[in-house]
Design an enzyme around this catalytic site. Structure first.
Site, PDB file in Angstrom:
ATOM      1  N   TRP A  32       2.326   5.179   8.641  1.00  0.00           N
ATOM      2  CA  TRP A  32       2.487   3.731   8.508  1.00  0.00           C
ATOM      3  C   TRP A  32       1.351   3.113   7.697  1.00  0.00           C
ATOM      4  CZ3 TRP A  32       5.435  -0.252   8.392  1.00  0.00           C
ATOM      5  CH2 TRP A  32       4.911  -1.538   8.531  1.00  0.00           C
ATOM      6  N   GLU A  33       0.114   3.504   7.932  1.00  0.00           N
ATOM      7  CA  GLU A  33      -1.031   2.927   7.233  1.00  0.00           C
ATOM      8  C   GLU A  33      -1.023   3.270   5.741  1.00  0.00           C
ATOM      9  OE1 GLU A  33      -3.223   0.866   8.378  1.00  0.00           O
ATOM     10  OE2 GLU A  33      -2.704   0.911  10.508  1.00  0.00           O
TER      11      GLU A  33
END
Length: 364
Positions: A236-237
């Site tokens: 996600w990051e």
């Protein structure tokens, strides 16, 4: 209804027996009339009278004349006995009918429902109770020799109450408790094939196994669930392992200047770069932060340092949940019900592909 019909039949039989008794007392024997001696019809009064008397003595049917009083007396005795029994049976039936007229309000279905029976009783159970009470009322009309009608009907409510109480039993089942995770390094927890297939399925990338296992060698206490949280949060990051630099801050215009987000973890702020350099014994990380984004090995080393120092202790204390991992990585922004759905989707995808269980609680 049944008791009333039976009582009417008893009355009719009583009247019939009285009528028959009256007829039997007034009826005469036909043989005695035929055997009467009429001296006028005889030509010879002396001789024919003797012959006729002898004939009467020889005729068996003439004996009914002497038997008639005894037979009538016997019939009277039998009739009076039967009549007495019928009257006694009528009295008993009257008492039973009065008992049945009172029973619906005291031992019927309505009484059972009002005696603090649970409202969860099904209609099938209530109808079954009604059938039981009906059968009990029918059987009370013919009491057994050893038990009176009142005692037999009094046992029915307790039996019916047991039936209704049984139907209200609620069975509850607890959710299965997941097995305790097996700790170990990434290389010991998952094979190259399984790892590459999971990363490829969830992000579209391939061939990261060697760089991950060489740069992140610390054991994970949470086993596969913790590895799912690690890969899901990193995906996600970094936009699915596609970006190693924060896209909107590469010109240094963000609050943290040139120490913007780098690597799969998007490490920010100069203090964090310096803490990583000191822990890893690599001062060049603080002086040249682009090493985190450009060198794959350094990238995973920084990931290992931050995860083992900042994230894993929180997971071991609060549980291996999505919310606990978000709290340690980006809690100031996402905690309080603002966890991004994309982050949750990545974590659940890796958990499914690695065959692990991750608590879906995302609150922090």
């Amino acid at each position: 209804m049944f008791a009333s019909k039976l009582l009417s039949k008893v009355r009719i039989l009583s009247w019939q027996m009285l009528i028959r008794l009256e007829k039997s007392t007034t009826q005469t024997n036909p043989h005695s009339q035929q055997a009467e001696y009429n001296p006028i019809e005889s030509k010879d009064s002396s001789s024919s009278g003797m012959k006729h008397a002898a004939a009467l003595l020889d005729d068996d049917s003439s004996s009914d004349v002497y038997k008639q009083p005894r037979l009538v007396s016997h019939q009277k005795t039998v009739c009076f006995g039967v009549l007495g029994l019928l009257i006694l049976l009528g009295v008993v039936l009257l008492a039973v009918r009065e008992k049945l007229n009172v029973s619906p309000s005291s031992s019927g279905t309505a009484g059972l429902v009002n005696d603090s029976i649970s409202p969860l009783v099904s209609t099938q159970a209530v109808s079954a109770a009604t059938r039981i009470n009906t059968a009990a009322s029918f059987s009370s009309a013919f009491p057994s020799t050893s038990t009176s009608s009142s005692s037999s009907t009094s046992t029915i409510p307790s039996t019916t109450t047991t039936l209704l109480t049984t139907t209200t039993t609620i069975t509850t089942t607890e959710s299965p408790i997941p097995p305790a995770p097996k700790s170990g390094t990434i290389a010991s927890l998952v094979s190259r094939e399984t790892f590459d297939r999971a990363v490829s399925y969830c992000t579209g990338h391939w061939g990261m196994y060697d760089s991950v296992t060489s740069g992140f060698s610390a054991p994970l206490a949470g086993g596969l669930p913790e590895l799912s949280l690690l890969l899901g949060n990193l995906a996600w990051e970094s936009g699915g392992f596609s970006h190693t630099k924060e896209q909107a801050c590469q010109d240094g215009s963000c609050a943290y200047g040139w120490y913007y987000g780098r690597g799969y973890l998007q490490l920010t702020w100069q203090a964090n770069y310096q803490a990583a350099a000191d822990f890893l014994g690599r001062p060049e990380i603080a002086s040249n932060p682009d090493l985190v984004s450009n060198d794959e090995y350094t990238n995973w080393q920084v990931v290992e340092w931050y995860w083992m120092q900042k994230v894993s202790p929180v997971l071991q204390a609060d549980g291996f949940t999505i919310g606990a991992s978000v709290k340690a990585i980006n809690g100031g922004i996402e905690c309080g019900g603002n966890v991004w759905g994309g982050r949750i989707n990545f974590i659940q995808c890796f958990a499914n592909q690695l065959g692990s269980y991750v608590d879906s609680n995302s609150w922090c």
